[in-house]
Scaffold this motif. Structure first.
Motif, PDB file in Angstrom:
ATOM      1  N   GLU A 249      -7.409   8.192   1.411  1.00 43.45           N
ATOM      2  CA  GLU A 249      -6.440   9.236   1.470  1.00 43.45           C
ATOM      3  C   GLU A 249      -5.209   8.792   2.214  1.00 43.45           C
ATOM      4  O   GLU A 249      -5.362   7.621   2.959  1.00 43.45           O
ATOM      5  CB  GLU A 249      -7.076  10.635   2.358  1.00 43.45           C
ATOM      6  CG  GLU A 249      -8.121  11.070   1.554  1.00 43.45           C
ATOM      7  CD  GLU A 249      -9.005  12.229   2.255  1.00 43.45           C
ATOM      8  OE1 GLU A 249      -8.515  12.768   3.322  1.00 43.45           O
ATOM      9  OE2 GLU A 249      -9.902  12.692   1.695  1.00 43.45           O
ATOM     10  N   GLU A 250      -4.136   9.671   2.483  1.00 46.07           N
ATOM     11  CA  GLU A 250      -3.089   9.056   3.084  1.00 46.07           C
ATOM     12  C   GLU A 250      -3.450   8.661   4.601  1.00 46.07           C
ATOM     13  O   GLU A 250      -2.823   7.412   5.115  1.00 46.07           O
ATOM     14  CB  GLU A 250      -1.866  10.157   3.337  1.00 46.07           C
ATOM     15  CG  GLU A 250      -1.017  10.128   2.127  1.00 46.07           C
ATOM     16  CD  GLU A 250      -0.349   8.753   1.716  1.00 46.07           C
ATOM     17  OE1 GLU A 250      -0.051   7.869   2.689  1.00 46.07           O
ATOM     18  OE2 GLU A 250      -0.431   8.355   0.584  1.00 46.07           O
TER      19      GLU A 250
ATOM     20  N   VAL B 225      -4.721   5.167   4.630  1.00 46.60           N
ATOM     21  CA  VAL B 225      -3.686   4.224   4.524  1.00 46.60           C
ATOM     22  C   VAL B 225      -2.855   3.894   5.661  1.00 46.60           C
ATOM     23  O   VAL B 225      -2.622   2.642   6.184  1.00 46.60           O
ATOM     24  CB  VAL B 225      -2.621   4.678   3.379  1.00 46.60           C
ATOM     25  CG1 VAL B 225      -1.427   3.729   3.281  1.00 46.60           C
ATOM     26  CG2 VAL B 225      -3.223   4.517   2.075  1.00 46.60           C
TER      27      VAL B 225
ATOM     28  N   TRP C 201       0.829  -1.006   0.071  1.00 50.20           N
ATOM     29  CA  TRP C 201       0.186  -0.004  -0.107  1.00 50.20           C
ATOM     30  C   TRP C 201       0.885   1.500  -0.004  1.00 50.20           C
ATOM     31  O   TRP C 201       0.711   1.927   1.042  1.00 50.20           O
ATOM     32  CB  TRP C 201      -0.993   0.073   1.014  1.00 50.20           C
ATOM     33  CG  TRP C 201      -1.879  -1.176   1.257  1.00 50.20           C
ATOM     34  CD1 TRP C 201      -2.256  -1.800   0.492  1.00 50.20           C
ATOM     35  CD2 TRP C 201      -2.337  -1.669   2.489  1.00 50.20           C
ATOM     36  NE1 TRP C 201      -3.124  -2.756   0.463  1.00 50.20           N
ATOM     37  CE2 TRP C 201      -3.277  -2.733   1.987  1.00 50.20           C
ATOM     38  CE3 TRP C 201      -2.117  -1.456   3.810  1.00 50.20           C
ATOM     39  CZ2 TRP C 201      -3.922  -3.576   2.845  1.00 50.20           C
ATOM     40  CZ3 TRP C 201      -2.864  -2.313   4.857  1.00 50.20           C
ATOM     41  CH2 TRP C 201      -3.595  -2.985   4.097  1.00 50.20           C
ATOM     42  N   VAL C 202       1.526   1.560  -1.139  1.00 53.40           N
ATOM     43  CA  VAL C 202       2.300   2.760  -1.394  1.00 53.40           C
ATOM     44  C   VAL C 202       1.538   4.068  -1.625  1.00 53.40           C
ATOM     45  O   VAL C 202       1.883   5.218  -1.318  1.00 53.40           O
ATOM     46  CB  VAL C 202       3.443   2.626  -2.398  1.00 53.40           C
ATOM     47  CG1 VAL C 202       4.505   1.680  -1.632  1.00 53.40           C
ATOM     48  CG2 VAL C 202       2.867   2.262  -3.616  1.00 53.40           C
ATOM     49  N   THR C 203       0.216   3.810  -1.845  1.00 52.54           N
ATOM     50  CA  THR C 203      -0.730   5.057  -2.429  1.00 52.54           C
ATOM     51  C   THR C 203      -2.020   4.600  -1.940  1.00 52.54           C
ATOM     52  O   THR C 203      -2.383   3.305  -1.712  1.00 52.54           O
ATOM     53  CB  THR C 203      -0.758   5.386  -3.795  1.00 52.54           C
ATOM     54  OG1 THR C 203      -1.134   4.293  -4.438  1.00 52.54           O
ATOM     55  CG2 THR C 203       0.633   5.654  -4.443  1.00 52.54           C
ATOM     56  N   PRO C 204      -2.871   5.388  -1.786  1.00 51.49           N
ATOM     57  CA  PRO C 204      -4.324   5.331  -1.291  1.00 51.49           C
ATOM     58  C   PRO C 204      -4.930   4.371  -2.406  1.00 51.49           C
ATOM     59  O   PRO C 204      -5.893   3.430  -1.915  1.00 51.49           O
ATOM     60  CB  PRO C 204      -5.162   6.497  -1.116  1.00 51.49           C
ATOM     61  CG  PRO C 204      -3.709   7.413  -0.742  1.00 51.49           C
ATOM     62  CD  PRO C 204      -2.634   6.990  -1.558  1.00 51.49           C
ATOM     63  N   ASP C 205      -4.795   4.624  -3.699  1.00 53.09           N
ATOM     64  CA  ASP C 205      -5.565   3.805  -4.737  1.00 53.09           C
ATOM     65  C   ASP C 205      -5.239   2.175  -4.735  1.00 53.09           C
ATOM     66  O   ASP C 205      -5.943   1.346  -4.992  1.00 53.09           O
ATOM     67  CB  ASP C 205      -5.236   4.430  -5.894  1.00 53.09           C
ATOM     68  CG  ASP C 205      -4.028   4.289  -6.733  1.00 53.09           C
ATOM     69  OD1 ASP C 205      -3.009   4.465  -5.673  1.00 53.09           O
ATOM     70  OD2 ASP C 205      -3.570   4.005  -7.767  1.00 53.09           O
ATOM     71  N   ARG C 206      -3.800   1.884  -4.041  1.00 56.57           N
ATOM     72  CA  ARG C 206      -3.562   0.577  -3.756  1.00 56.57           C
ATOM     73  C   ARG C 206      -4.352  -0.052  -2.603  1.00 56.57           C
ATOM     74  O   ARG C 206      -4.815  -1.342  -3.040  1.00 56.57           O
ATOM     75  CB  ARG C 206      -2.133   0.453  -3.641  1.00 56.57           C
ATOM     76  CG  ARG C 206      -1.224   0.746  -4.629  1.00 56.57           C
ATOM     77  CD  ARG C 206      -0.638   0.040  -5.523  1.00 56.57           C
ATOM     78  NE  ARG C 206      -0.127  -1.269  -4.758  1.00 56.57           N
ATOM     79  CZ  ARG C 206       0.446  -2.448  -5.649  1.00 56.57           C
ATOM     80  NH1 ARG C 206       0.374  -2.222  -6.855  1.00 56.57           N
ATOM     81  NH2 ARG C 206       0.853  -3.316  -5.043  1.00 56.57           N
TER      82      ARG C 206
END
Length: 191
Positions: free
Chosen positions: A54-55, A58, A31-36
Protein backbone atom coordinates in the motif's frame (compact mmCIF):
# COMPACT_ATOMS: atom_id res chain seq x y z
CA UNK A 1 5.46 -8.70 -13.59
CA UNK A 2 8.82 -7.36 -14.85
CA UNK A 3 9.18 -3.61 -14.49
CA UNK A 4 12.77 -3.32 -15.69
CA UNK A 5 14.44 -2.84 -12.34
CA UNK A 6 18.23 -2.95 -12.64
CA UNK A 7 20.44 -4.99 -10.32
CA UNK A 8 24.05 -4.01 -11.01
CA UNK A 9 25.30 -2.95 -7.59
CA UNK A 10 26.37 -6.33 -6.24
CA UNK A 11 24.24 -6.29 -3.08
CA UNK A 12 20.46 -6.08 -2.59
CA UNK A 13 20.76 -3.15 -0.17
CA UNK A 14 22.77 -1.17 -2.74
CA UNK A 15 20.29 -2.02 -5.50
CA UNK A 16 17.49 -0.96 -3.14
CA UNK A 17 19.20 2.40 -2.55
CA UNK A 18 19.65 2.82 -6.32
CA UNK A 19 15.90 2.88 -6.96
CA UNK A 20 16.01 6.65 -6.63
CA UNK A 21 18.21 7.58 -9.54
CA UNK A 22 20.15 10.74 -10.38
CA UNK A 23 19.94 12.23 -6.89
CA UNK A 24 22.12 15.21 -7.92
CA UNK A 25 20.05 16.24 -10.93
CA UNK A 26 16.60 15.23 -12.17
CA UNK A 27 15.57 12.60 -9.64
CA UNK A 28 13.89 9.52 -11.05
CA UNK A 29 11.75 7.55 -8.61
CA UNK A 30 11.30 3.87 -9.44
CA UNK A 31 8.58 3.25 -6.84
CA UNK A 32 5.74 5.41 -8.06
CA UNK A 33 3.11 2.84 -7.09
CA UNK A 34 2.97 0.02 -4.55
CA UNK A 35 3.08 -2.65 -7.28
CA UNK A 36 6.47 -1.29 -8.42
CA UNK A 37 7.84 -1.86 -4.91
CA UNK A 38 6.27 -5.33 -4.83
CA UNK A 39 7.91 -6.13 -8.16
CA UNK A 40 11.30 -4.93 -6.90
CA UNK A 41 11.20 -7.31 -3.93
CA UNK A 42 10.45 -10.27 -6.22
CA UNK A 43 12.77 -9.29 -9.10
CA UNK A 44 15.64 -8.72 -6.67
CA UNK A 45 15.39 -12.30 -5.44
CA UNK A 46 14.85 -11.17 -1.84
CA UNK A 47 11.56 -13.10 -1.86
CA UNK A 48 9.55 -15.21 -4.28
CA UNK A 49 6.24 -13.52 -3.41
CA UNK A 50 5.20 -10.55 -1.31
CA UNK A 51 1.84 -9.43 0.02
CA UNK A 52 0.45 -6.51 -1.98
CA UNK A 53 1.82 -3.20 -0.78
CA UNK A 54 0.00 0.00 0.00
CA UNK A 55 1.11 3.64 -0.17
CA UNK A 56 2.25 3.49 3.47
CA UNK A 57 4.57 0.56 2.57
CA UNK A 58 6.07 2.58 -0.28
CA UNK A 59 6.67 5.55 2.03
CA UNK A 60 8.28 3.31 4.65
CA UNK A 61 10.48 1.65 1.99
CA UNK A 62 11.54 5.04 0.62
CA UNK A 63 12.45 6.23 4.12
CA UNK A 64 14.57 3.13 4.78
CA UNK A 65 16.06 3.38 1.28
CA UNK A 66 17.24 6.94 1.92
CA UNK A 67 18.63 5.92 5.30
CA UNK A 68 20.58 3.08 3.66
CA UNK A 69 21.91 5.50 1.04
CA UNK A 70 23.06 7.97 3.73
CA UNK A 71 24.79 5.21 5.70
CA UNK A 72 26.47 3.73 2.62
CA UNK A 73 27.67 7.18 1.53
CA UNK A 74 29.02 7.95 5.00
CA UNK A 75 30.81 4.59 5.17
CA UNK A 76 32.25 5.01 1.66
CA UNK A 77 33.56 8.49 2.51
CA UNK A 78 34.82 7.49 5.97
CA UNK A 79 32.39 9.83 7.71
CA UNK A 80 30.31 9.31 10.86
CA UNK A 81 26.89 7.73 10.50
CA UNK A 82 23.77 9.88 10.73
CA UNK A 83 21.99 8.81 13.92
CA UNK A 84 18.51 8.97 12.43
CA UNK A 85 19.53 6.86 9.44
CA UNK A 86 21.15 4.33 11.74
CA UNK A 87 17.98 4.07 13.83
CA UNK A 88 15.75 3.66 10.75
CA UNK A 89 17.84 0.83 9.29
CA UNK A 90 18.27 -0.93 12.62
CA UNK A 91 14.54 -0.69 13.37
CA UNK A 92 13.70 -2.20 9.97
CA UNK A 93 16.29 -4.97 10.43
CA UNK A 94 14.93 -5.74 13.90
CA UNK A 95 11.59 -6.88 12.48
CA UNK A 96 11.34 -10.62 11.73
CA UNK A 97 12.48 -11.56 8.20
CA UNK A 98 10.56 -13.84 5.88
CA UNK A 99 11.19 -17.52 6.50
CA UNK A 100 11.94 -19.71 3.47
CA UNK A 101 10.05 -22.98 3.12
CA UNK A 102 11.09 -26.13 1.36
CA UNK A 103 8.50 -27.25 -1.18
CA UNK A 104 8.51 -30.13 -3.68
CA UNK A 105 9.58 -27.54 -6.29
CA UNK A 106 12.40 -26.16 -4.11
CA UNK A 107 12.82 -23.19 -1.82
CA UNK A 108 9.94 -20.69 -1.61
CA UNK A 109 9.89 -17.46 0.38
CA UNK A 110 6.60 -15.63 0.84
CA UNK A 111 6.83 -12.33 2.73
CA UNK A 112 4.79 -9.52 4.14
CA UNK A 113 5.93 -5.99 3.31
CA UNK A 114 7.62 -5.65 6.72
CA UNK A 115 9.41 -8.99 6.32
CA UNK A 116 10.73 -8.06 2.87
CA UNK A 117 11.92 -4.65 4.11
CA UNK A 118 13.57 -6.33 7.08
CA UNK A 119 15.52 -8.58 4.73
CA UNK A 120 16.81 -5.58 2.78
CA UNK A 121 17.80 -3.77 5.99
CA UNK A 122 19.63 -6.89 7.18
CA UNK A 123 21.60 -6.93 3.91
CA UNK A 124 22.57 -3.31 4.62
CA UNK A 125 23.69 -4.16 8.17
CA UNK A 126 25.78 -7.08 6.92
CA UNK A 127 27.31 -5.03 4.12
CA UNK A 128 28.19 -2.01 6.24
CA UNK A 129 29.68 -4.12 9.02
CA UNK A 130 31.47 -6.63 6.80
CA UNK A 131 34.60 -7.09 4.73
CA UNK A 132 33.16 -5.60 1.50
CA UNK A 133 33.22 -1.98 2.72
CA UNK A 134 36.52 -1.21 0.90
CA UNK A 135 34.83 -2.31 -2.35
CA UNK A 136 32.14 0.41 -2.19
CA UNK A 137 32.36 2.85 -5.10
CA UNK A 138 30.07 5.45 -6.61
CA UNK A 139 29.43 5.34 -10.35
CA UNK A 140 31.76 7.54 -12.41
CA UNK A 141 28.84 8.93 -14.41
CA UNK A 142 28.23 12.41 -12.91
CA UNK A 143 24.47 11.96 -13.41
CA UNK A 144 24.37 8.58 -11.63
CA UNK A 145 24.40 8.14 -7.87
CA UNK A 146 24.47 4.35 -7.69
CA UNK A 147 26.95 2.85 -5.25
CA UNK A 148 28.23 -0.59 -6.20
CA UNK A 149 30.72 -3.22 -5.07
CA UNK A 150 33.82 -3.13 -7.26
CA UNK A 151 34.99 -6.72 -7.52
CA UNK A 152 36.91 -6.11 -10.75
CA UNK A 153 40.55 -7.04 -11.09
CA UNK A 154 42.56 -4.20 -9.66
CA UNK A 155 39.37 -2.44 -8.53
CA UNK A 156 39.34 -0.39 -11.73
CA UNK A 157 35.64 -0.53 -12.51
CA UNK A 158 34.36 3.00 -13.12
CA UNK A 159 30.63 2.59 -13.71
CA UNK A 160 27.75 0.89 -11.96
CA UNK A 161 27.12 -1.06 -15.15
CA UNK A 162 28.21 -0.97 -18.77
CA UNK A 163 24.65 -1.22 -20.09
CA UNK A 164 23.38 1.61 -17.94
CA UNK A 165 26.20 4.15 -17.56
CA UNK A 166 29.42 2.84 -19.08
CA UNK A 167 28.20 2.73 -22.67
CA UNK A 168 26.62 6.18 -22.39
CA UNK A 169 29.83 7.75 -21.06
CA UNK A 170 32.01 5.98 -23.63
CA UNK A 171 29.70 6.99 -26.49
CA UNK A 172 29.68 10.62 -25.32
CA UNK A 173 33.49 10.64 -25.09
CA UNK A 174 33.73 9.14 -28.58
CA UNK A 175 31.39 11.79 -30.01
CA UNK A 176 33.39 14.53 -28.29
CA UNK A 177 36.65 13.17 -29.76
CA UNK A 178 35.09 13.00 -33.24
CA UNK A 179 33.93 16.62 -32.96
CA UNK A 180 37.37 17.91 -32.00
CA UNK A 181 39.40 15.63 -34.32
CA UNK A 182 38.80 17.65 -37.54
CA UNK A 183 39.62 20.91 -35.75
CA UNK A 184 42.87 19.47 -34.39
CA UNK A 185 43.81 18.10 -37.84
CA UNK A 186 43.28 21.52 -39.50
CA UNK A 187 45.39 23.23 -36.82
CA UNK A 188 48.24 20.75 -37.43
CA UNK A 189 48.07 21.33 -41.20
CA UNK A 190 48.31 25.11 -40.74
CA UNK A 191 51.64 24.78 -38.88
Amino acid sequence: MNLDHVFVCGNPALDFAATLQARRSVRFEMWVTPDRLDAWYVESGIVDAVSPGEEADVERARTVREAIYRLVTARRLGEAYDGTALTLVNDAARKPPAVPRLTPAGRWTQATQDEALSMVARHAVELLSGPDVPLLKECGNPECTRVYLDRSRGMRRQWCGMDSCGNRIKAAAYRARKKTAPVAARTDEAD
